[in-house]
Structures are given as C-alpha cells and as structure tokens.
Design a protein around this motif. Structure first.
Motif, mmCIF file in Angstrom:
data_model
loop_
_atom_site.group_PDB
_atom_site.id
_atom_site.type_symbol
_atom_site.label_atom_id
_atom_site.label_comp_id
_atom_site.label_asym_id
_atom_site.label_seq_id
_atom_site.Cartn_x
_atom_site.Cartn_y
_atom_site.Cartn_z
ATOM 1 N N THR A 1 39.725 -86.796 -107.412
ATOM 2 C CA THR A 1 40.068 -85.658 -106.541
ATOM 3 C C THR A 1 39.029 -84.552 -106.694
ATOM 4 N N ARG B 1 53.111 -89.385 -104.877
ATOM 5 C CA ARG B 1 52.882 -88.454 -103.784
ATOM 6 C C ARG B 1 52.116 -89.055 -102.617
ATOM 7 N N THR B 2 51.000 -89.707 -102.930
ATOM 8 C CA THR B 2 50.134 -90.119 -101.829
ATOM 9 C C THR B 2 50.856 -91.117 -100.931
ATOM 10 N N GLN C 1 42.390 -89.015 -117.122
ATOM 11 C CA GLN C 1 42.747 -90.269 -116.432
ATOM 12 C C GLN C 1 42.764 -91.454 -117.404
ATOM 13 N N HIS D 1 38.847 -89.424 -103.159
ATOM 14 C CA HIS D 1 40.241 -89.354 -102.727
ATOM 15 C C HIS D 1 40.339 -88.288 -101.622
ATOM 16 N N PRO E 1 46.361 -81.855 -108.458
ATOM 17 C CA PRO E 1 46.750 -82.921 -107.525
ATOM 18 C C PRO E 1 48.057 -83.590 -107.944
ATOM 19 N N LEU E 2 48.436 -83.415 -109.228
ATOM 20 C CA LEU E 2 49.603 -84.067 -109.823
ATOM 21 C C LEU E 2 49.374 -85.582 -109.830
ATOM 22 N N ARG F 1 44.997 -97.706 -101.257
ATOM 23 C CA ARG F 1 44.551 -97.243 -102.580
ATOM 24 C C ARG F 1 44.197 -98.467 -103.398
HETATM 25 C C1 NCD Z 1 45.619 -88.098 -108.112
HETATM 26 C C2 NCD Z 1 45.001 -89.477 -107.960
HETATM 27 O O1 NCD Z 1 45.678 -90.462 -107.758
HETATM 28 O O2 NCD Z 1 43.772 -89.510 -108.049
HETATM 29 N N1 NCD Z 1 46.969 -88.085 -107.728
HETATM 30 C C3 NCD Z 1 47.284 -87.922 -106.417
HETATM 31 O O3 NCD Z 1 46.916 -88.690 -105.567
HETATM 32 N N2 NCD Z 1 47.975 -86.831 -106.086
HETATM 33 C C4 NCD Z 1 45.374 -87.495 -109.431
HETATM 34 C C5 NCD Z 1 45.749 -88.258 -110.655
HETATM 35 O O4 NCD Z 1 46.225 -89.388 -110.616
HETATM 36 O O5 NCD Z 1 45.545 -87.696 -111.730
#
Ligand code: NCD
Length: 356
Positions: free
Chosen positions: A163, A51-52, A226, A129, A262-263, A101
């Motif tokens: 997040t 996504r990001t 995580q 984030h 946040p997925l 990132r």
């Molecule tokens: C999150 C992240 O990368 O921190 N994902 C995101 O950017 N949407 C959450 C995650 O990885 O669990």
C-alpha cells in the motif's frame, strides 16, 4: 478495455473524477442502486483479505450487480496447479469484471495479458495495491480538503507494504508533497520505489524515529509489519514491534494531522488512539467501498470498455528476474519481458525489480 494494475494507470484527472463520483455516491446512493444490474463481478482472492474483498463485493451489490468468486487459493484450481492466466481466461467467460489478489508480484499484469474482461489488481504480493490507494486518496481529500502541499509520514514496513508503494506512486503526481519515510533499516523502501522518488525529484527523508518526526506531519500513514512476506520467522521477530503509535506520541502532532492505516492493525496503533478525532482509519474503510463503487462504474462503462488497453509493454528478454516472488519465476513457461526505467535501469516488466 481498461484495467487497473497500478494506480498510475489512471491519470490525475481520472482520479479526481473517481473522487467526485465517490462523493456523489455518498450523498445520493439511491441514484446508483441499479447502475450495474445484470453485471457480475468475480473476486478471485488467492490470499487472505477482509476489507478489500468484502468492500468490492458490497460495492457491486450496492450498484445492483452480483458477485461470484473464491476467497482462498485452496478452494480454486490453483490448488491443482492451474496458472493464474488460465484461471482468468476461464473466469472471463463468467463475469464482466475481475478483482484479483495474488501473493506473487506481477500476477495481476500476467492475468490482464490473457483476460477478456477488465482486471483490477487487489494486491499482487509485496508489489502494489492500487485500490487501497484510491481509498487513501479519498480519505486525504475528505479529511484535509486537498491532495497537494502535504507532508506525509509513512511508518513501519516500507519494504513489503504494497500500500505504501502505491500511495507513493500516486502522490508523486501532486505538487508540494514531501515524504518522511520512517522505518527500521531492514524495512526501508525497495529499490524500485526509491528510484521512482529520485526520478521525480521528490523531497524525502529517511529516519528511524516516529517520535521526532510526527510534529510536522499532515498525514501519518501507519502500516503493519508484513509477517507473511519475511524470509524467516527470526527476521520478522527482530522488527515486529518496531513502532507503536500511542496517545503520548499523538500529543506532539498537529491538531489537523490525520492518521491513516490500510488495516488490519496488529499492534502498531494503541487502541485508545481510536478515540482521537484525528484517527481516520475506520472512516478510510468506508471510503474504500465508495471508491471501489466509482471504479466499477467507470471500468464497466462503454467508454472504458471500448478504450485501448493501457497494459505496459516490454521487450522479450532472456535475462532472469532475481526476485523469487516474481510471476516470471513462478509460472512455468512464462514469457519474460523487461522495460527500461527513466534512469536507464533495465527492469522486470512484472515486478519492477532491476534485472541483472
Ligand atoms: C493491506 C494489504 O492487503 O496490503 N490491507 C488491505 O488491503 N486493506 C495492508 C496489510 O495487509 O497490511
């Protein structure tokens, strides 16, 4: 120029401006189709992302700009041992703005200290984030019509979930927010985020029970455990399925409650919850792209490019940061700097862990 390393680099007023710009983009996308033509965004992703990274790239393309970059450390010179500050120094010659990132905490600040163009932190290890928080804020605002007077439940991996740390930092600046922190003992908030709650005099409770907490919430922010940040597979296995949000649990929640995530989801939300109109997590992904468009427009505007940098500054220190995942312990010859928190604790400027 201005960077976005932490969500609090933007004032509450600036956040509202981003929200209104994002709403305007949603309503009149055509108006913005050439807004950044001729500008380039570099996406430097040293850690996996769907996504990001793609929402940043889609955001830039929808503004008429172009994108370059890499999506894994192994295809960049990091694989040859290049440090992050050298990489951004080089990429500053190729792009007008960088979204980065990195798995190491504080890497975004280290990059910004050497960059010739604005840096956007797209996640620095388990630290923060901020652009996910932009997506979260627009989602809460669109779904509930306000960013104040909310009871927010944060559930799952509050220790490593960056997040969560950024969302709490952002919400501390709005009135009437209370927090229900739902996690197993092992995954409670890190000390620096807890300190931020205490310093702000925030109203919060810690609990292990999702079932008992859900009825009073306005927002339930679910998170994935995580796996990649755990010290061992055994430690991860002990907590991996600690919470699963099901339709049964949703029955206890208010009709107006919204579920955010946040997925990516692993299995902490049952698939049939997706059909509940209160499940806002897929709408949240669209909101992420809209806010990233608003952010790219803002940081590349003449006003922001000519503004004084907002980088946090600290004192050089000989003290060592004991966080093995901090940038100061991962790049040879890195200058260590510290700062002091409001309650007098000396902390690492890069990862915010207390120095000893
Ligand atoms: C999150 C992240 O990368 O921190 N994902 C995101 O950017 N949407 C959450 C995650 O990885 O669990």
């Amino acid at each position: 120029m201005r960077h976005l390393l932490d969500v609090c680099d933007l004032s509450v007023e600036e956040l509202y401006k981003l929200i209104y710009t994002a709403e305007d983009i949603a309503a009149h996308g055509d108006k913005y189709a050439h807004a950044l033509s001729g500008k380039k965004l570099a996406t430097l992703f040293f850690e996996p992302s769907t996504r990001t990274r793609l929402s940043f790239e889609a955001a830039m393309l929808e503004l008429g700009g172009s994108v370059l970059g890499f999506s894994e450390a192994s295809s960049s010179s990091a694989a040859k041992g290049e440090c992050v500050s050298d990489t951004v120094r080089v990429v500053s010659n190729y792009a007008d703005i960088i979204a980065m990132r990195h798995p190491i905490e504080g890497a975004a600040l280290a990059a910004a200290e050497k960059s010739g163009v604005p840096i956007i932190n797209a996640g620095d290890g388990g630290h923060c984030h901020p652009t996910q928080t932009l997506a979260d804020l627009l989602t809460i605002h669109r779904e509930l019509g306000r960013l104040d007077n909310l009871k927010i439940g944060l559930c799952g991996d509050l220790l490593y979930g960056r997040t969560v740390h950024s969302l709490i930092n952002a919400m501390l600046r709005y009135k009437g927010i209370s927090y229900v922190l739902i996690s197993p003992e092992e995954l409670k908030l890190p000390a620096y985020t807890k300190r931020a709650l205490t310093e702000a005099g925030a109203d919060y409770i810690e609990t292990t029970s999702l079932e008992d907490s859900v009825a009073s919430l306005d927002v339930l922010y679910m998170t994935r455990v995580q796996r990649e940040r755990f010290p061992s597979v055994e430690a991860y296995k002990r907590v991996k399925d600690c919470y699963v949000l099901t339709c049964d649990i949703m029955q206890r929640a208010k009709a107006t409650m919204r579920v955010l995530h946040p997925l990516p989801r692993v299995n902490e939300i049952a698939k049939d919850v997706d059909d509940d109109p209160r499940a806002a997590y897929f709408r949240q992904t669209l909101n992420g792209k809209l806010m990233r468009m608003a952010l790219l427009l803002t940081l590349t505007s003449d006003e922001y490019l000519s503004a004084p940098a907002t980088l946090p500054t600290g004192e050089r220190t000989d003290k060592v940061c004991h966080n093995s995942k901090c940038i100061t312990n991962n790049e040879n010859g890195f200058v260590r700097k510290s700062t002091v928190s409001a309650d007098g604790v000396e902390k690492c400027l890069y990862c915010e862990h207390a120095l000893q």
